[in-house]
Motif scaffolding. Structure first.
Motif, PDB file in Angstrom:
ATOM      1  N   SER A 196     -23.705 -15.836  -6.928  1.00  0.00           N
ATOM      2  CA  SER A 196     -24.827 -15.025  -6.732  1.00  0.00           C
ATOM      3  C   SER A 196     -24.360 -13.579  -6.683  1.00  0.00           C
ATOM      4  O   SER A 196     -23.231 -13.241  -6.518  1.00  0.00           O
ATOM      5  N   GLN A 197     -25.111 -12.364  -7.037  1.00  0.00           N
ATOM      6  CA  GLN A 197     -24.685 -11.257  -7.088  1.00  0.00           C
ATOM      7  C   GLN A 197     -25.752 -10.284  -6.992  1.00  0.00           C
ATOM      8  O   GLN A 197     -26.920 -10.538  -7.435  1.00  0.00           O
ATOM      9  N   ASN A 198     -25.759  -8.974  -6.583  1.00  0.00           N
ATOM     10  CA  ASN A 198     -26.475  -7.768  -6.498  1.00  0.00           C
ATOM     11  C   ASN A 198     -26.288  -6.866  -7.462  1.00  0.00           C
ATOM     12  O   ASN A 198     -25.171  -6.424  -7.356  1.00  0.00           O
ATOM     13  N   PHE A 199     -26.957  -6.554  -8.374  1.00  0.00           N
ATOM     14  CA  PHE A 199     -26.713  -5.645  -9.315  1.00  0.00           C
ATOM     15  C   PHE A 199     -27.821  -4.337  -8.975  1.00  0.00           C
ATOM     16  O   PHE A 199     -28.857  -4.380  -9.159  1.00  0.00           O
ATOM     17  N   ASP A 200     -27.023  -3.210  -8.673  1.00  0.00           N
ATOM     18  CA  ASP A 200     -27.384  -1.859  -8.742  1.00  0.00           C
ATOM     19  C   ASP A 200     -27.969  -1.411 -10.165  1.00  0.00           C
ATOM     20  O   ASP A 200     -26.906  -1.114 -10.907  1.00  0.00           O
ATOM     21  N   LEU A 201     -29.115  -0.863 -10.418  1.00  0.00           N
ATOM     22  CA  LEU A 201     -29.362  -0.496 -11.620  1.00  0.00           C
ATOM     23  C   LEU A 201     -28.648   0.794 -12.054  1.00  0.00           C
ATOM     24  O   LEU A 201     -28.345   0.853 -13.194  1.00  0.00           O
ATOM     25  N   ALA A 202     -28.787   1.685 -11.374  1.00  0.00           N
ATOM     26  CA  ALA A 202     -27.914   3.083 -11.560  1.00  0.00           C
ATOM     27  C   ALA A 202     -26.475   2.853 -11.536  1.00  0.00           C
ATOM     28  O   ALA A 202     -25.813   2.781 -12.625  1.00  0.00           O
ATOM     29  N   ARG A 203     -26.019   2.266 -10.580  1.00  0.00           N
ATOM     30  CA  ARG A 203     -24.480   1.845 -10.443  1.00  0.00           C
ATOM     31  C   ARG A 203     -23.650   0.878 -11.410  1.00  0.00           C
ATOM     32  O   ARG A 203     -22.650   1.279 -11.996  1.00  0.00           O
ATOM     33  N   ASP A 204     -24.583   0.012 -11.908  1.00  0.00           N
ATOM     34  CA  ASP A 204     -23.952  -0.875 -12.619  1.00  0.00           C
ATOM     35  C   ASP A 204     -24.698  -0.928 -14.206  1.00  0.00           C
ATOM     36  O   ASP A 204     -24.483  -1.630 -14.886  1.00  0.00           O
ATOM     37  N   HIS A 205     -25.125   0.209 -14.416  1.00  0.00           N
ATOM     38  CA  HIS A 205     -25.639   0.682 -15.839  1.00  0.00           C
ATOM     39  C   HIS A 205     -26.535  -0.310 -16.463  1.00  0.00           C
ATOM     40  O   HIS A 205     -26.816  -0.752 -17.454  1.00  0.00           O
ATOM     41  N   ARG A 206     -27.695  -0.499 -15.640  1.00  0.00           N
ATOM     42  CA  ARG A 206     -28.733  -1.524 -15.897  1.00  0.00           C
ATOM     43  C   ARG A 206     -28.558  -2.740 -16.529  1.00  0.00           C
ATOM     44  O   ARG A 206     -28.696  -3.030 -17.729  1.00  0.00           O
ATOM     45  N   VAL A 207     -27.614  -3.788 -15.658  1.00  0.00           N
ATOM     46  CA  VAL A 207     -27.481  -5.112 -16.285  1.00  0.00           C
ATOM     47  C   VAL A 207     -28.700  -5.722 -16.559  1.00  0.00           C
ATOM     48  O   VAL A 207     -29.554  -5.897 -15.755  1.00  0.00           O
ATOM     49  N   THR A 208     -28.852  -6.309 -17.762  1.00  0.00           N
ATOM     50  CA  THR A 208     -30.100  -7.202 -17.767  1.00  0.00           C
ATOM     51  C   THR A 208     -29.860  -8.388 -17.425  1.00  0.00           C
ATOM     52  O   THR A 208     -29.219  -9.120 -16.991  1.00  0.00           O
ATOM     53  N   ALA A 209     -30.846  -9.138 -17.549  1.00  0.00           N
ATOM     54  CA  ALA A 209     -31.245 -10.622 -17.205  1.00  0.00           C
ATOM     55  C   ALA A 209     -30.231 -11.493 -17.895  1.00  0.00           C
ATOM     56  O   ALA A 209     -29.411 -12.458 -17.308  1.00  0.00           O
ATOM     57  N   LEU A 210     -30.112 -11.224 -19.323  1.00  0.00           N
ATOM     58  CA  LEU A 210     -29.054 -12.018 -20.227  1.00  0.00           C
ATOM     59  C   LEU A 210     -27.683 -11.549 -19.718  1.00  0.00           C
ATOM     60  O   LEU A 210     -26.881 -12.547 -19.440  1.00  0.00           O
ATOM     61  N   GLN A 211     -27.412 -10.652 -19.658  1.00  0.00           N
ATOM     62  CA  GLN A 211     -25.999  -9.668 -19.107  1.00  0.00           C
ATOM     63  C   GLN A 211     -25.582 -10.375 -17.910  1.00  0.00           C
ATOM     64  O   GLN A 211     -24.465 -10.879 -17.662  1.00  0.00           O
ATOM     65  N   ALA A 212     -26.528 -10.518 -16.933  1.00  0.00           N
ATOM     66  CA  ALA A 212     -26.341 -11.046 -15.554  1.00  0.00           C
ATOM     67  C   ALA A 212     -26.051 -12.445 -15.763  1.00  0.00           C
ATOM     68  O   ALA A 212     -25.106 -12.914 -15.085  1.00  0.00           O
ATOM     69  N   HIS A 213     -26.751 -13.223 -16.750  1.00  0.00           N
ATOM     70  CA  HIS A 213     -26.277 -14.596 -16.808  1.00  0.00           C
ATOM     71  C   HIS A 213     -24.907 -14.965 -17.612  1.00  0.00           C
ATOM     72  O   HIS A 213     -24.077 -15.617 -16.869  1.00  0.00           O
ATOM     73  N   LYS A 214     -24.409 -13.871 -18.247  1.00  0.00           N
ATOM     74  CA  LYS A 214     -23.094 -14.051 -18.825  1.00  0.00           C
ATOM     75  C   LYS A 214     -21.901 -13.753 -18.101  1.00  0.00           C
ATOM     76  O   LYS A 214     -21.115 -14.267 -17.865  1.00  0.00           O
ATOM     77  N   LEU A 215     -22.234 -12.523 -17.185  1.00  0.00           N
ATOM     78  CA  LEU A 215     -21.258 -12.117 -16.050  1.00  0.00           C
ATOM     79  C   LEU A 215     -21.091 -13.415 -15.243  1.00  0.00           C
ATOM     80  O   LEU A 215     -20.078 -13.751 -14.673  1.00  0.00           O
ATOM     81  N   LEU A 216     -22.152 -13.869 -14.802  1.00  0.00           N
ATOM     82  CA  LEU A 216     -22.100 -15.080 -13.659  1.00  0.00           C
ATOM     83  C   LEU A 216     -21.253 -16.268 -14.166  1.00  0.00           C
ATOM     84  O   LEU A 216     -21.034 -17.115 -13.430  1.00  0.00           O
ATOM     85  N   SER A 217     -21.373 -16.319 -15.701  1.00  0.00           N
ATOM     86  CA  SER A 217     -20.963 -17.492 -16.386  1.00  0.00           C
ATOM     87  C   SER A 217     -19.522 -17.259 -16.792  1.00  0.00           C
ATOM     88  O   SER A 217     -18.838 -18.158 -17.344  1.00  0.00           O
ATOM     89  N   GLY A 218     -18.889 -16.087 -16.375  1.00  0.00           N
ATOM     90  CA  GLY A 218     -17.478 -15.828 -16.525  1.00  0.00           C
ATOM     91  C   GLY A 218     -17.078 -15.030 -17.681  1.00  0.00           C
ATOM     92  O   GLY A 218     -16.060 -14.984 -18.137  1.00  0.00           O
ATOM     93  N   LEU A 219     -18.360 -14.625 -18.338  1.00  0.00           N
ATOM     94  CA  LEU A 219     -18.077 -13.870 -19.704  1.00  0.00           C
ATOM     95  C   LEU A 219     -17.862 -12.473 -19.401  1.00  0.00           C
ATOM     96  O   LEU A 219     -18.415 -11.966 -18.432  1.00  0.00           O
ATOM     97  N   SER A 220     -17.472 -11.935 -20.425  1.00  0.00           N
ATOM     98  CA  SER A 220     -17.231 -10.299 -20.429  1.00  0.00           C
ATOM     99  C   SER A 220     -18.237  -9.893 -21.730  1.00  0.00           C
ATOM    100  O   SER A 220     -18.303 -10.282 -22.742  1.00  0.00           O
ATOM    101  N   PHE A 221     -18.733  -8.707 -21.800  1.00  0.00           N
ATOM    102  CA  PHE A 221     -19.363  -8.136 -22.772  1.00  0.00           C
ATOM    103  C   PHE A 221     -19.011  -6.589 -22.742  1.00  0.00           C
ATOM    104  O   PHE A 221     -18.457  -5.946 -21.719  1.00  0.00           O
ATOM    105  N   LYS A 222     -19.610  -5.934 -23.897  1.00  0.00           N
ATOM    106  CA  LYS A 222     -19.130  -4.445 -24.062  1.00  0.00           C
ATOM    107  C   LYS A 222     -20.475  -3.674 -24.528  1.00  0.00           C
ATOM    108  O   LYS A 222     -21.180  -4.396 -25.303  1.00  0.00           O
ATOM    109  N   LYS A 223     -20.772  -2.617 -23.616  1.00  0.00           N
ATOM    110  CA  LYS A 223     -22.009  -1.901 -24.298  1.00  0.00           C
ATOM    111  C   LYS A 223     -21.674  -0.423 -23.870  1.00  0.00           C
ATOM    112  O   LYS A 223     -20.788  -0.066 -23.134  1.00  0.00           O
TER     113      LYS A 223
END
Length: 288
Positions: A95-122
């Motif tokens: 589980s995770q809490n994403f702050d829209l401003a602090r965490d640069h608006r992590v999207t639903a798909l990006q949240a899935h990727k992060l919690l699955s252990g993946l990294s992304f660039k934007k």
């Protein structure tokens, strides 16, 4: 009810990848002037490591959106949301809490990727546009890598969200060139691999390991500036297997280091006057 505020919140949810399913319950809550409320939505998704479009959707995601009404007006704000990922292959949910401003608006798909252990660039704004405008600084986006530290949690029960800016020194193109990947010998194929990895997806290809060419899945790991490599069963292939020469050289170096350290230490050790010289045995023995 502030109609413009409602439309803004609807667009925010849609922009984050949650569609329009929550529009009716959101409007109902705002019309009732509830000062603070939470809305939830669930979805089933395929595991991100599969290439089969017919694979069952065994990743279960639950989202909760936290809305608050301003104390000074009729406007409502969505500042953060909570997400929980439950996977069939994992015994415990993440589980995770994403702050829209602090965490640069992590999207639903990006949240899935992060919690699955993946990294992304934007590309994101390092500072708010308002702050830049006040200081006369032009608003320019910076490409940043995102990764969750899933092995630890902070005081709030969250996994620390790590961000890696260009000055951190992770060069994806250079990193790809270090691995014996096959099929990246054309600009088109290399570009495809780069875009796939930057978007936080697995790139499926082939790699020469030993004297064999084997199918692999790779993912970017900006934190340690390398690639995570997996076989067809998604079992990690360690760098020692991919680069046996480096592993042997490192092993030889580690064996030599203790001996060298001891020799250096003995050579540099000063004379210690408090250490008594050993007694030398003489021909005359003391009797009883």
């Amino acid at each position: 009810m502030n109609e413009n505020n409602l439309e803004y919140l609807k667009k925010t949810l849609e922009g984050l990848g949650f569609g329009t399913k929550l529009n009716d319950v959101l409007e109902t809550a705002i019309r009732r002037e509830i000062p603070k409320f939470n809305l939830g939505i669930t979805s089933q998704r395929r595991p991100l490591d599969t290439t089969d479009i017919n694979a069952p959707k065994t990743d279960h995601l639950s989202f909760w959106f936290n809305f608050n009404r301003s104390k000074d007006s009729d406007m409502y704000f969505l500042n953060n949301y909570d997400v929980m990922l439950t996977q069939a292959k994992s015994t415990a949910p993440r589980s995770q809490n994403f702050d829209l401003a602090r965490d640069h608006r992590v999207t639903a798909l990006q949240a899935h990727k992060l919690l699955s252990g993946l990294s992304f660039k934007k590309e994101v704004y390092p500072r708010s546009r308002e702050e830049n405008q006040q200081q006369g600084v032009p608003s320019e986006k910076t490409p940043i890598w995102f990764k969750l530290s899933l092995d630890i949690t902070d005081a709030y029960g969250n996994h620390p969200l790590r961000t890696f800016r260009p000055e951190y020194g992770f060069d994806l193109v250079e990193t790809l060139g270090k691995y014996p990947l096959k099929g990246l010998d054309t600009p088109e194929k290399l570009k495809e691999a780069i875009i796939t990895l930057q978007n936080g997806n697995y790139y499926h290809g082939e790699m020469v390991i030993g004297k064999k060419t084997v199918p692999v899945a790779i993912a970017a790991n900006p934190q340690i500036k390398r690639l995570n490599v997996y076989d067809k069963n998604m079992i990690e292939i360690r760098d020692e297997v991919i680069f046996p020469e480096k592993a042997r050289a490192k092993a030889v170096e580690s064996q030599q280091s203790p001996a060298q350290d001891r020799a250096t230490s003995q050579a540099a050790q000063p004379e210690q006057p408090w250490v008594q010289e050993p007694e030398q045995e003489t021909g005359n023995k003391r009797g009883r």
